[in-house]
Structures are given as C-alpha cells and as structure tokens.
Design a protein around this motif. Sequence first.
Motif: not given
Lengths: 428, 303
Positions: A108, A112-113, A141, A402, A426
Amino acid sequence: MTSQHTTEDHGLLRFLTCGSVDDGKSTLIGRLLFDTKAILVDTLTNLERTSQRRGLSSVDLSLLTDGLQAEREQGITIDVAYRYFSTGTRKYIIADAPGHEQYTRNMVTAASTADLAIILVDARRGILTQTRRHAKVCQLMGIPQVVVAINKMDLVNYDPQVFAKLQEEFADVAATIGLESVRYVPMSALEGDMIVDRGDAMRWYEGPTLLEILESAGTSHSETPTHHEVFRMPVQLVCRPQDSANPELHDYRGFMGRISSGMVRPGDEVVALPSGQRSTVTHVEIGGVDLNEGVAEQSVTIRLADEIDISRGDMLAHPDTAPQVVKEAQAMVCWLSETPLDRARTYALRQTTRTVKTKIADIPFRLDINTLAEDATPAQLQMNDIARINLRLAQPICCDAYAQNRGTGAFILIDEATNNTVGAGMLL
Amino acid sequence: MTQTVPTLSHLDWLEAEAIQIMREVAGQCERPALLFSGGKDSICMLRIAEKAFRPAKFPFPLVHIDTGHNYPEVIDFRDRRAAELGERLVVRSLEDSMKRGTIVLKSPDESRNRHQSVTLLETIAEFEFDCLIGGARRDEEKARAKERIFSFRDDFGQWDPKNQRPELWDLYNARVHKGEHMRAFPISNWTELDVWQYIEREKLELPSIYFAHTRPIVRRGNGIVPITDLTPAKAGEEIIDLQVRFRTVGDISCTAPVESDADNIEKIIAETAGTTISERGATRLDDQASEAAMEQRKKEGYF
C-alpha cells in the motif's frame, strides 16, 4: 517569464513491482537496472563477491535489491526500497515492495506514489491468490496503469498458448475487481527476454517490450481528465516577509504550496476553502520569478489581488469546480499499526496540509483481500486489514473522492500518543 | 484527450518535490535546521530553499558539523555562500567535543567521519532542533534506499530501520516528542547525475576542488590518496602530481579524488553519465569496510 516545460525530457515515472521472490521480482528489477546500465562496476563486483560467498554460481541480480542487514539475515525483503534508473529520455523511480501476505501495508505504501504497477505472474504457477491480492491493492490505491508481466516464459518453452491462457485468466480477475487499462507482456527476467531487449525466443509476440511500455506510459496521473481541469492547491505556508529591509515587500503575501491537480494562471478567479472567500490570482511564482502558469505537481507561490485570510491547511481552487467541504466522510482504510484500531480513541487525520481530529464512527465491513468477501461489522482492525470506515471530523476538510483525485482524496491517521502513522485512507 | 498537458521535466519534478518537503518541515516543525557542508548536495539544497522561501528569509539556520579536517577551499566557500544569502550559519566542531571528552579518538590520525554523530547530537540538544534537513540521497547506498524522506530519530538520535513510520503519498508525518527529532531528506529521490544536471541548469557555483586540478597523490591499493598534512605518504610510496577532481567532499582522511580532466560542469556530467563506478565506491574510503557499514552508522545517529 520562464517556461520550464520541455519536449525532449519525458519527465519522471514512478512504478511499483508486485510479486514475491519466487516470481523473479528481484531478478526483474536487477535486469532493468543491469540492461539500462544503471548498475556500476563496483556494485557488480560486490555482488559477485556476495554471490560467491553464499555459494551462488553466477551473479544473482536479486541481491541488488536486498538492502538491510536484518533482511539479508532472513533472506527476505521487509520494507519498501526505492531504486533509480534513467534511459536518457525518462527517469524512473522503482518502489520495490515485498509480496508476502503479512506485508500488505508495504505494498500500500509503495502503491501510494506509483503511476504504474507491474504485477508479476510465474508462467508455471499461473494466477494465484497473491496475484488477485496485488490486483485488488492496485485498484484500491488507484494506480492508473497496470502491466501484467508473465515471467519465466523460458521455463514453459516460450509457449504462446501459456501466455494467451494467463492473459485471459487475468482479464477475468481485472473485470471482477474493476481494474482498467491492463497490458500484458511475456518475458524471462532471467534470460532478459522482452524487458529491455526483445531476445530471439518469442518472435510470436508482437507487442511492446516492458521498457517500451514504461517509456510511453502516462506520468503523474495525467491519464485522469479531471486532473488537468480541476485546480487544487493546498496551502503549506503563508509567506509574509514584512520584517525585510525592502519596503516593497511590506505588503507581500504569498501562498505557498504544491499544486495537486489542474492548472492556475494570473487572472484566474480562485476560492479559498473552507472559508469560501474569493479573489483573483495576480502572480504565480517560483523563487520570486513569475511563471505563465502553474501546473499539477509544481511547487509555487500564488499572490492574490485581495487581502483575504488564508493559512496553512486551507485550499485554493477554482470557484466553479471547488472540492466539497465535509465534516463526515466514508473511506477505505488500510491499518498499518501493530496496535489495533480503537474506536474509543481520537486520531489525528492528515489530508493535504490539513490536520483535524477524528473518530471512527463505524466500521461497516472488512475486506478479505484474498477472497474479496466483505466481513460485516468487524470488532477490530489489525495490521494489514483493509476496511470501510465512517469518520466524524472535529473540523471540516476540503476533499474529493480518491478515485477522482488522489491528491485531495488521500489521508493518513496518526496516533496522537505515539505520533506513529497508523492508517492510510482513501475517501469515497 | 482534449489538450496536451505539459509534463514537468524530471528536474522540475524533483525540484518541486524537494521544495514541498522543505516547506512541510517549515510548516510542521518548530525548530528546524538545514545541514550545509559546502558540498555539492547541500549547495543544491540551498537553491531549493531559496525557491521554497524567497522573498522571505529561510525559516531555519544553516548548520555545519566541522571535523576540523575539511579542505580549506570548502570551508571558505561555506562561509562565503552563507554570507551571500544573508542566512545564519551555525558551526560546531569536533574539536570542542574532544575537549569536552565526549569524543575520544583511538589514535590521532583516525578518521573523524563517524565521530561527527556525537557533535551533531550535542548540537541538536544545544539548540533543541526538532528537525534536521539533510542532503542524503537514496542512490548513495543500500541502507539509504529504504530510509524514509521524513526519518524518525529517538532520543539517542538512533535510526531503527525495522521500525520506520509508514510514509504514504506526499503526506509526511514530522511529529515528535521532546528530545526526539526528525531528519528530512528533500533530495532522497535524486541521483548523482540529477544533482550535476541541476547544478548545470541552475548555474550553481561549487568549491574549486570539484573540478579537475593537479594535486600531489600516491596510489595505494586500487585507490588514489591525496597527500596532505593529515594524510602523508608512507615510507616507500612515490608521490606524483595527478590531474584529479573530487566527486564528494568530506573529511580529508576519508575522501579520495578520482583521476579526471573534467574541468567544467559539462565534462563532469558527461563523465558521470558514462561512469562505471558508483560515487561512494570511488571516493569514500570508509564505506568499504563492510557491506553493512552505512546501516550501522545510521543506527548510531549519522546522517
């Protein structure tokens, strides 16, 4: 006026590799670094020495990504590692997360990036529970692009039918989960086929190599149309250099932040949230130099025509497309801490640059990440659990779903006693 | 797609991320400081700080931990640059810690590099700093590849690699209790080549020892050792004048130059892009000791 955008430089792509050691993930990363010549001689010499010491006959490319002493002792990867390579036209950041079930939180974190995810599948073992789990985490994600790498084709005689069958199976999984824009590549990380070089073994495959996909992939969520059209800048700092010796600066007020989506130009009308006050942009600057425009992911300073009250934690947006301002929210959360979530406690919620107190009002269900079954009203959330939660907030936040906007839809939960980051959320 | 959206170049993106990180430090921490050694990474950090905070002053002082074994060109540069920017420079030296007895050298010519941690932690305590901004990069070393951008240090200044705070999106958590502190690394995601390309683009001035110059050296093992008062030639070694440059500058006793005729930035970039030896591998005499050397030092509070 300066324009910083170039055409020769294709920017920077962040991607995530999902899979376990058994799938050849470390070998794939080693191969990417090796074939793009990002590995240097002394690192390689070191690698050869280590490989020999551990009785491995040839150079083990997977040793490149095993970082920490603690991990080397156990022979597993326990944390997210970041690796870098460049092709000359584009720079890459690889987030390497371990694939074991107990480390969902690491995946996770790495996801995220990421602008893109590579999901590794062992051609001999096919689509596993682990593959489904990785696909679901990618979907949760909001990773815009997914590449399914069918690896170890050398061990199935480079059989096109194996590739076709696995492609079909994964497409079913993707449809169930709601994962879009999936691409497929057959490869052998060990032999180096279809990663950087095409190799000779799979002439039947006419699609792009993995690197060709990476070179042309969209960066920084630029695939989402709303991302260009909807301007949001969370304010990090207010710049008031009034103590300066320069009298011209006495009235200077700049709002500093990184644009999370959209674009802003001098002359644009903006609204400050949550207050709702409006003004007009007079300057978009960086380091005191005027820009024609500020674009998503750029850190800028914005000056306004009117003196309105704005501080850290507020958000600037266009009035017609402003985000919602809410005091209650629904979200998916991944619990990251060894201490379980406690509904009796108050947590700090950080979203954009804003921090508010929150209570978890409700946990409607916990998601079984392997079966995708929803376990209704769980008593507790443990580390690595993913669940739907309902939040009550002490102050409002300015946010988007999100799925619409990662920058304004993401939040973390902080345990105020330990200061640890304990949850990743999220907003729905 | 309805319109072409400009993509930030990789340097623009890295710069934007670094500015955001520095501003988060300013927004979240009460008493931060920026580590400035006069080295090329920290020179980039100063430019990023200008872009992040001007026209205001920096919301933190510059701090240098001086081993007393630095090249004089670098120290001169450090002082001049801080003065040009009009920012406050705090220098604390290992010699003071030695006088206090908190640093005890095993031998007088021992490398002082790892002892910097002691003076650094004393400086943090003196000023009650709650965050130090440093120019470390993840491409430098394996242990750093796994360190967070906001890296938590306990009240002994220690980094615990197995117990790091999760770091997601660009939501950084710099909260600490009294006595603990954060290290923030705005250029974590930069490589050595990115640093040189940024120096070229921003036309940043560097200390002269980064450029090719003639210097007396001896060849020892596979390496080049510069001959200084601190690092004299051993008996039987032949001193020769060689055209060299430094890829990294630090304590004289553990920083070696590389053979090079790159006397300007363009040549250095060409050399870096085509190089076959990693930055630390070529020039840090102290990292070779063991594979886990850096991880060990970081646990002890090193930056």
